[in-house]
Scaffold this active site. Structure first.
Site, PDB file in Angstrom:
ATOM      1  N   ASP A 133       0.116   0.804  -1.243  1.00 42.09           N
ATOM      2  CA  ASP A 133       1.057   1.537  -0.395  1.00 42.09           C
ATOM      3  C   ASP A 133       2.051   2.347  -1.213  1.00 42.09           C
ATOM      4  O   ASP A 133       2.299   3.525  -0.937  1.00 42.09           O
ATOM      5  CB  ASP A 133       1.806   0.557   0.517  1.00 42.09           C
ATOM      6  CG  ASP A 133       0.875  -0.201   1.446  1.00 42.09           C
ATOM      7  OD1 ASP A 133      -0.281   0.234   1.612  1.00 42.09           O
ATOM      8  OD2 ASP A 133       1.292  -1.239   1.990  1.00 42.09           O
TER       9      ASP A 133
ATOM     10  N   LEU B  92       0.970   1.732   8.740  1.00 47.15           N
ATOM     11  CA  LEU B  92       1.135   3.015   8.057  1.00 47.15           C
ATOM     12  C   LEU B  92       2.160   2.932   6.935  1.00 47.15           C
ATOM     13  O   LEU B  92       2.636   3.941   6.445  1.00 47.15           O
ATOM     14  CB  LEU B  92       1.551   4.091   9.068  1.00 47.15           C
ATOM     15  CG  LEU B  92       0.574   4.298  10.236  1.00 47.15           C
ATOM     16  CD1 LEU B  92       1.126   5.337  11.215  1.00 47.15           C
ATOM     17  CD2 LEU B  92      -0.803   4.718   9.736  1.00 47.15           C
TER      18      LEU B  92
ATOM     19  N   SER C 203       5.356   1.616   6.679  1.00 40.60           N
ATOM     20  CA  SER C 203       6.757   1.964   6.891  1.00 40.60           C
ATOM     21  C   SER C 203       7.649   1.284   5.858  1.00 40.60           C
ATOM     22  O   SER C 203       8.652   1.860   5.414  1.00 40.60           O
ATOM     23  CB  SER C 203       7.199   1.562   8.304  1.00 40.60           C
ATOM     24  OG  SER C 203       6.982   0.182   8.536  1.00 40.60           O
ATOM     25  N   SER C 204       7.288   0.074   5.441  1.00 37.37           N
ATOM     26  CA  SER C 204       8.112  -0.638   4.462  1.00 37.37           C
ATOM     27  C   SER C 204       8.036   0.017   3.092  1.00 37.37           C
ATOM     28  O   SER C 204       9.057   0.199   2.421  1.00 37.37           O
ATOM     29  CB  SER C 204       7.692  -2.108   4.383  1.00 37.37           C
ATOM     30  OG  SER C 204       6.340  -2.237   4.003  1.00 37.37           O
TER      31      SER C 204
ATOM     32  N   TYR D 175      -3.068 -12.458   6.665  1.00 41.10           N
ATOM     33  CA  TYR D 175      -3.228 -11.704   5.419  1.00 41.10           C
ATOM     34  C   TYR D 175      -3.341 -12.661   4.237  1.00 41.10           C
ATOM     35  O   TYR D 175      -4.225 -12.527   3.379  1.00 41.10           O
ATOM     36  CB  TYR D 175      -2.027 -10.767   5.258  1.00 41.10           C
ATOM     37  CG  TYR D 175      -2.147  -9.736   4.158  1.00 41.10           C
ATOM     38  CD1 TYR D 175      -2.496  -8.427   4.447  1.00 41.10           C
ATOM     39  CD2 TYR D 175      -1.879 -10.066   2.829  1.00 41.10           C
ATOM     40  CE1 TYR D 175      -2.584  -7.465   3.450  1.00 41.10           C
ATOM     41  CE2 TYR D 175      -1.967  -9.115   1.828  1.00 41.10           C
ATOM     42  CZ  TYR D 175      -2.312  -7.816   2.141  1.00 41.10           C
ATOM     43  OH  TYR D 175      -2.402  -6.877   1.147  1.00 41.10           O
TER      44      TYR D 175
ATOM     45  N   ALA E  53       2.732  -0.462  12.382  1.00 41.42           N
ATOM     46  CA  ALA E  53       1.534   0.289  12.769  1.00 41.42           C
ATOM     47  C   ALA E  53       0.479   0.342  11.673  1.00 41.42           C
ATOM     48  O   ALA E  53      -0.548   0.991  11.831  1.00 41.42           O
ATOM     49  CB  ALA E  53       1.932   1.713  13.166  1.00 41.42           C
TER      50      ALA E  53
ATOM     51  N   ASP F   4      -7.269  -3.865  -2.758  1.00 38.04           N
ATOM     52  CA  ASP F   4      -6.230  -3.627  -3.770  1.00 38.04           C
ATOM     53  C   ASP F   4      -5.872  -4.892  -4.527  1.00 38.04           C
ATOM     54  O   ASP F   4      -5.815  -4.893  -5.763  1.00 38.04           O
ATOM     55  CB  ASP F   4      -4.994  -2.967  -3.164  1.00 38.04           C
ATOM     56  CG  ASP F   4      -4.342  -3.740  -2.030  1.00 38.04           C
ATOM     57  OD1 ASP F   4      -4.987  -4.660  -1.484  1.00 38.04           O
ATOM     58  OD2 ASP F   4      -3.183  -3.428  -1.695  1.00 38.04           O
TER      59      ASP F   4
END
Length: 386
Positions: A176, A129, A131-132, A228, A127, A40
């Site tokens: 995301d 997925l 969440s933020s 990252y 995780a 991305d």
């Protein structure tokens, strides 16, 4: 509360906390990235889908310039913030996500005043997925409606990304937030991160007799920490040395020349991005032509690339992938930014119990903490739910 969001329960929790009913409840889902990892921010291609776990916010506007925030996480006290003093440096913990969105929207001229906010989320934190992003997109959707801001979905995507980048300090792309805002039932979102153009790709797992199984390894990760950022820096170095705007501009035909110009580690980082972009395009084509039962080998190849070339996997993720494949999965890969988080496996629905049990046993035998294992299905994006 269960894994699914009950808007009435969230509204009642708000009333119990603040003594009055909210103006509404808004929800936004977490996501699984089916394929396309770390592409991305290289202006490449990604293919996420929203999952049936979400963050919900109940909000009531106030007449003053005070924000009061409360979360269902643990026994935390209500936090009170003077919005006149709001700045990226003044936010910390979970409140950086909703307040970061408020700060960005105020920077864009949206006149957000005081408010009370109650947060409940069923997206596991850490995780991989998103969440933020689920929190950010729920809050952005809520204030876009409450303040009649008129921002488009794509503008809200950028609001969430700015909150991540400028407030939270995580150098993430738009994957995301795009998944959380643009998704629909039964589809993945193909996103071109250069043009921000997207379209829905059919992902009807139920019709194919398949499931996506998530294995949350419980190995926590944080995007704002070094791994990252180091991978992003390697990608930027590779693009600079190779004379392209971003790694999106390279194809497999450019890799032999790149091997001669880059150090070995940077070359492997670049090779992952180039091949991963092609895997995304191939996955979209195969979903359109043959359905989800045809994409397993691409998922597994993606994991091998992240393990060996990008080096963002870990022992727990590798064990989850290898065990799922050995017990009937059509394909499996880690998902998300890496260094922990979750793996996904594409499995026949009838194999759910056997794959889940095999992974649990393998983790126990290896001395790892017990993973959280659950199936997900493509879900709708952010919306008002009450």
């Amino acid at each position: 509360m269960s894994a699914s969001i009950d808007a009435a329960q969230v509204a009642q929790a708000f009333a119990d906390t603040f003594g009055t009913a909210p103006d509404g409840v808004w929800s936004a889902p977490g996501r699984v990235n089916l394929i396309g990892e770390h592409t991305d921010y290289n202006e490449g291609f990604v293919l996420p889908f929203a999952i049936d776990r979400a963050a919900a916010v109940a909000i009531r506007l106030r007449e003053d310039n005070t924000a009061r925030l409360h979360s269902s996480y643990g026994e935390q006290a209500t936090l009170t913030v003077d919005l006149n003093t709001l700045s990226p440096d003044s936010m910390e913990g979970w409140t950086a996500y909703p307040l970061g969105v408020v700060w960005v929207m105020r920077q864009l001229g949206v006149a957000i005043g005081g408010f009370d906010l109650y947060l409940h989320s069923t997206v596991p934190s850490g995780a991989g997925l998103s969440s933020s992003a689920a929190i950010e997109c729920a809050v952005a959707t809520a204030f876009n409606e409450l303040e009649n801001a008129g921002l488009s979905l794509r503008e809200l995507v950028l609001v969430g990304q700015r909150a991540e980048n400028e407030v939270v300090g995580a150098p993430t792309g738009i994957l995301d937030q795009s998944a959380s805002l643009l998704a629909t039932d039964g589809h993945a979102v193909f996103l071109d991160c250069r043009t921000q153009e997207s379209h829905l790709v059919p992902l009807d797992l139920a019709a194919a007799g398949l499931l996506i199984l998530v294995v949350d390894t419980k190995v926590s990760h944080a995007h704002a920490t070094g791994g990252y950022s180091a991978r992003r820096a390697s990608c930027e170095l590779g693009a600079e040395v190779l004379g392209v705007v971003s790694l999106r501009d390279l194809t497999a035909a450019d890799l032999p020349e790149a091997a001669g110009l880059l150090d070995e580690e940077t070359y492997r980082r670049v090779r992952h991005i180039v091949r991963e972009n092609q895997r995304v395009l191939d996955t979209v084509a195969m979903l359109d032509d043959g359905g989800p039962g045809t994409i397993g080998e691409l998922l597994t190849a993606s994991h091998a690339s992240m393990r060996d070339d990008f080096e963002i996997s870990c022992a727990e993720l590798d064990l989850a992938v290898d065990t799922a494949l050995a017990n009937g999965a059509l394909g499996a890969r880690m998902t998300g930014g890496g260094f922990g988080g979750s793996a996904i496996a594409l499995i026949p629905a009838a194999a759910l119990a056997s794959v889940r049990d095999a992974v649990s046993t393998a983790f126990a035998d290896a001395g790892f903490s017990a993973p959280d294992i659950f199936a997900v299905s493509p879900a709708p994006g952010a919306r008002k739910v009450s």
